[in-house]
Motif scaffolding. Structure first.
Motif, PDB file in Angstrom:
ATOM      1  N   ILE A 123      23.155   7.263  -6.489  1.00 38.07           N
ATOM      2  CA  ILE A 123      23.158   7.337  -7.955  1.00 38.07           C
ATOM      3  C   ILE A 123      23.436   5.952  -8.548  1.00 38.07           C
ATOM      4  O   ILE A 123      22.713   5.482  -9.419  1.00 38.07           O
ATOM      5  N   GLY A 124      24.473   5.291  -8.021  1.00 40.50           N
ATOM      6  CA  GLY A 124      24.889   3.992  -8.555  1.00 40.50           C
ATOM      7  C   GLY A 124      23.818   2.922  -8.422  1.00 40.50           C
ATOM      8  O   GLY A 124      23.473   2.254  -9.403  1.00 40.50           O
ATOM      9  N   ALA A 125      23.271   2.788  -7.200  1.00 40.80           N
ATOM     10  CA  ALA A 125      22.260   1.753  -6.946  1.00 40.80           C
ATOM     11  C   ALA A 125      21.033   1.981  -7.827  1.00 40.80           C
ATOM     12  O   ALA A 125      20.491   1.037  -8.412  1.00 40.80           O
ATOM     13  N   ASN A 126      20.619   3.238  -7.966  1.00 38.15           N
ATOM     14  CA  ASN A 126      19.371   3.507  -8.670  1.00 38.15           C
ATOM     15  C   ASN A 126      19.500   3.508 -10.191  1.00 38.15           C
ATOM     16  O   ASN A 126      18.551   3.140 -10.882  1.00 38.15           O
ATOM     17  N   THR A 141      26.515   0.139   7.564  1.00 42.35           N
ATOM     18  CA  THR A 141      26.592  -1.216   7.017  1.00 42.35           C
ATOM     19  C   THR A 141      25.201  -1.741   6.666  1.00 42.35           C
ATOM     20  O   THR A 141      25.004  -2.329   5.602  1.00 42.35           O
ATOM     21  N   ILE A 142      24.225  -1.508   7.579  1.00 43.49           N
ATOM     22  CA  ILE A 142      22.846  -1.949   7.337  1.00 43.49           C
ATOM     23  C   ILE A 142      22.292  -1.281   6.073  1.00 43.49           C
ATOM     24  O   ILE A 142      21.704  -1.938   5.214  1.00 43.49           O
ATOM     25  N   GLY A 143      22.530   0.019   5.931  1.00 47.53           N
ATOM     26  CA  GLY A 143      22.071   0.761   4.751  1.00 47.53           C
ATOM     27  C   GLY A 143      22.699   0.245   3.473  1.00 47.53           C
ATOM     28  O   GLY A 143      22.027   0.125   2.445  1.00 47.53           O
ATOM     29  N   THR A 144      24.003  -0.080   3.562  1.00 44.37           N
ATOM     30  CA  THR A 144      24.716  -0.570   2.377  1.00 44.37           C
ATOM     31  C   THR A 144      24.179  -1.937   1.948  1.00 44.37           C
ATOM     32  O   THR A 144      23.918  -2.166   0.760  1.00 44.37           O
ATOM     33  N   ILE A 145      23.988  -2.845   2.925  1.00 44.85           N
ATOM     34  CA  ILE A 145      23.447  -4.181   2.608  1.00 44.85           C
ATOM     35  C   ILE A 145      22.024  -4.037   2.053  1.00 44.85           C
ATOM     36  O   ILE A 145      21.660  -4.700   1.076  1.00 44.85           O
ATOM     37  N   ALA A 146      21.232  -3.140   2.670  1.00 41.20           N
ATOM     38  CA  ALA A 146      19.862  -2.896   2.199  1.00 41.20           C
ATOM     39  C   ALA A 146      19.865  -2.447   0.735  1.00 41.20           C
ATOM     40  O   ALA A 146      19.104  -2.966  -0.082  1.00 41.20           O
ATOM     41  N   ALA A 147      20.749  -1.494   0.402  1.00 36.93           N
ATOM     42  CA  ALA A 147      20.841  -0.975  -0.964  1.00 36.93           C
ATOM     43  C   ALA A 147      21.237  -2.085  -1.943  1.00 36.93           C
ATOM     44  O   ALA A 147      20.664  -2.203  -3.031  1.00 36.93           O
ATOM     45  N   CYS A 148      22.202  -2.922  -1.528  1.00 41.01           N
ATOM     46  CA  CYS A 148      22.642  -4.029  -2.385  1.00 41.01           C
ATOM     47  C   CYS A 148      21.497  -5.014  -2.640  1.00 41.01           C
ATOM     48  O   CYS A 148      21.279  -5.450  -3.771  1.00 41.01           O
ATOM     49  N   LEU A 149      20.752  -5.355  -1.576  1.00 44.37           N
ATOM     50  CA  LEU A 149      19.665  -6.331  -1.697  1.00 44.37           C
ATOM     51  C   LEU A 149      18.537  -5.823  -2.588  1.00 44.37           C
ATOM     52  O   LEU A 149      18.073  -6.546  -3.475  1.00 44.37           O
ATOM     53  N   THR A 150      18.099  -4.564  -2.371  1.00 46.55           N
ATOM     54  CA  THR A 150      16.965  -4.059  -3.158  1.00 46.55           C
ATOM     55  C   THR A 150      17.368  -3.834  -4.619  1.00 46.55           C
ATOM     56  O   THR A 150      16.540  -3.932  -5.502  1.00 46.55           O
ATOM     57  N   THR A 151      18.660  -3.539  -4.857  1.00 49.61           N
ATOM     58  CA  THR A 151      19.122  -3.405  -6.244  1.00 49.61           C
ATOM     59  C   THR A 151      19.252  -4.787  -6.887  1.00 49.61           C
ATOM     60  O   THR A 151      18.797  -5.003  -8.011  1.00 49.61           O
ATOM     61  N   ALA A 184      18.318   0.553 -15.147  1.00 43.58           N
ATOM     62  CA  ALA A 184      18.686  -0.248 -16.321  1.00 43.58           C
ATOM     63  C   ALA A 184      17.925  -1.578 -16.315  1.00 43.58           C
ATOM     64  O   ALA A 184      17.377  -2.003 -17.349  1.00 43.58           O
ATOM     65  N   LEU A 185      17.844  -2.235 -15.138  1.00 42.29           N
ATOM     66  CA  LEU A 185      17.138  -3.514 -15.018  1.00 42.29           C
ATOM     67  C   LEU A 185      15.640  -3.334 -15.287  1.00 42.29           C
ATOM     68  O   LEU A 185      15.033  -4.143 -16.002  1.00 42.29           O
ATOM     69  N   ALA A 186      15.045  -2.257 -14.740  1.00 43.96           N
ATOM     70  CA  ALA A 186      13.607  -2.004 -14.928  1.00 43.96           C
ATOM     71  C   ALA A 186      13.285  -1.704 -16.388  1.00 43.96           C
ATOM     72  O   ALA A 186      12.280  -2.178 -16.924  1.00 43.96           O
ATOM     73  N   LEU A 187      14.166  -0.938 -17.060  1.00 48.92           N
ATOM     74  CA  LEU A 187      13.940  -0.617 -18.475  1.00 48.92           C
ATOM     75  C   LEU A 187      14.046  -1.876 -19.338  1.00 48.92           C
ATOM     76  O   LEU A 187      13.272  -2.060 -20.282  1.00 48.92           O
ATOM     77  N   TYR A 188      14.992  -2.755 -19.005  1.00 57.05           N
ATOM     78  CA  TYR A 188      15.132  -4.003 -19.764  1.00 57.05           C
ATOM     79  C   TYR A 188      13.913  -4.904 -19.537  1.00 57.05           C
ATOM     80  O   TYR A 188      13.440  -5.574 -20.471  1.00 57.05           O
ATOM     81  N   LEU A 189      13.372  -4.869 -18.318  1.00 61.42           N
ATOM     82  CA  LEU A 189      12.167  -5.649 -17.997  1.00 61.42           C
ATOM     83  C   LEU A 189      10.961  -5.114 -18.795  1.00 61.42           C
ATOM     84  O   LEU A 189      10.132  -5.903 -19.269  1.00 61.42           O
ATOM     85  N   ILE A 190      10.884  -3.792 -18.954  1.00 61.66           N
ATOM     86  CA  ILE A 190       9.817  -3.185 -19.758  1.00 61.66           C
ATOM     87  C   ILE A 190       9.960  -3.647 -21.219  1.00 61.66           C
ATOM     88  O   ILE A 190       8.985  -4.021 -21.861  1.00 61.66           O
ATOM     89  N   TYR A 191      11.207  -3.656 -21.713  1.00 66.60           N
ATOM     90  CA  TYR A 191      11.473  -4.123 -23.080  1.00 66.60           C
ATOM     91  C   TYR A 191      11.019  -5.578 -23.256  1.00 66.60           C
ATOM     92  O   TYR A 191      10.326  -5.915 -24.219  1.00 66.60           O
TER      93      TYR A 191
END
Lengths: 84, 84
Positions: free
Chosen positions: A63-66, A6-16, A71-78
Motif C-alpha cells: 500500500i505504502g510503496a504504491n 531484503t531483496i524485495g524491500t530494496i526492489a520496492a524502494c528502488l522502483t518507488t 502521488a508521483l505519477a499524478l503530479y507528473l500527469i499534472y
C-alpha cells in the motif's frame, strides 16, 4: 527467507524512488515534451490497482510503496498537462 | 480471493505496459531530453531485483513482468544515451 525479504524491500524502494528524479526534473525544467502521457496514465492506474491489491492482502508495504508512486505519477500527469 | 488475484494481474499488466508507449515515443521521436536518466537506471535496478525476488519465490508472473520492464528500461537507457 531473510535475504529474499531484503531483496524485495530494496526492489520496492528502488522502483518507488525511480519516479522522484523524473518528477524533480520535470518540475524544475518545466519541460515534459518527451515524457509519454500514456506512460503516466498507465502507471498511475497500475499502481492504484497495486495499492488496492495491497489493501486486500493487508500488506502495508505494498500500500505504502504504491500510493507513493501514485502521488508521483499524478503530479507528473499534472506537469505534463501544464507544460505539454 | 479470485477478485484479488484478478486485481493483482491487471495491476501487473498495467505497470509493465506503462513503459511501452514511453519507449515507442522515444524511439520514434528520437528525443529523450526530458526523460530522467536516473529514473531509467533506478527503475532498471529495481525491476532486476524484483525479478530475482520472483525467482526465489518461484513466481513466474513476477519474473515475467519484471524482466519485460527490465528490457524496456534498458532500451530506454540506450535511447537516452544515444539522443541525450
Amino acid at each position: 527467507m531473510d535475504h529474499v525479504f531484503t531483496i524485495g524491500t530494496i526492489a520496492a524502494c528502488l522502483t518507488t524512488a525511480a519516479f522522484v528524479p523524473q518528477v524533480i526534473k520535470a518540475h524544475t525544467s518545466k519541460e515534459t515534451k518527451d515524457i509519454s502521457l500514456a506512460m503516466c496514465v498507465l502507471l498511475a492506474s497500475g499502481v492504484m490497482l497495486w495499492a488496492i491489491y495491497g489493501f486486500f492482502l493487508h500488506s502495508l508495504p505494498i500500500i505504502g510503496a504504491n500510493t507513493t508512486t501514485l502521488a508521483l505519477a499524478l503530479y507528473l500527469i499534472y506537469l505534463k498537462k501544464k507544460y505539454g
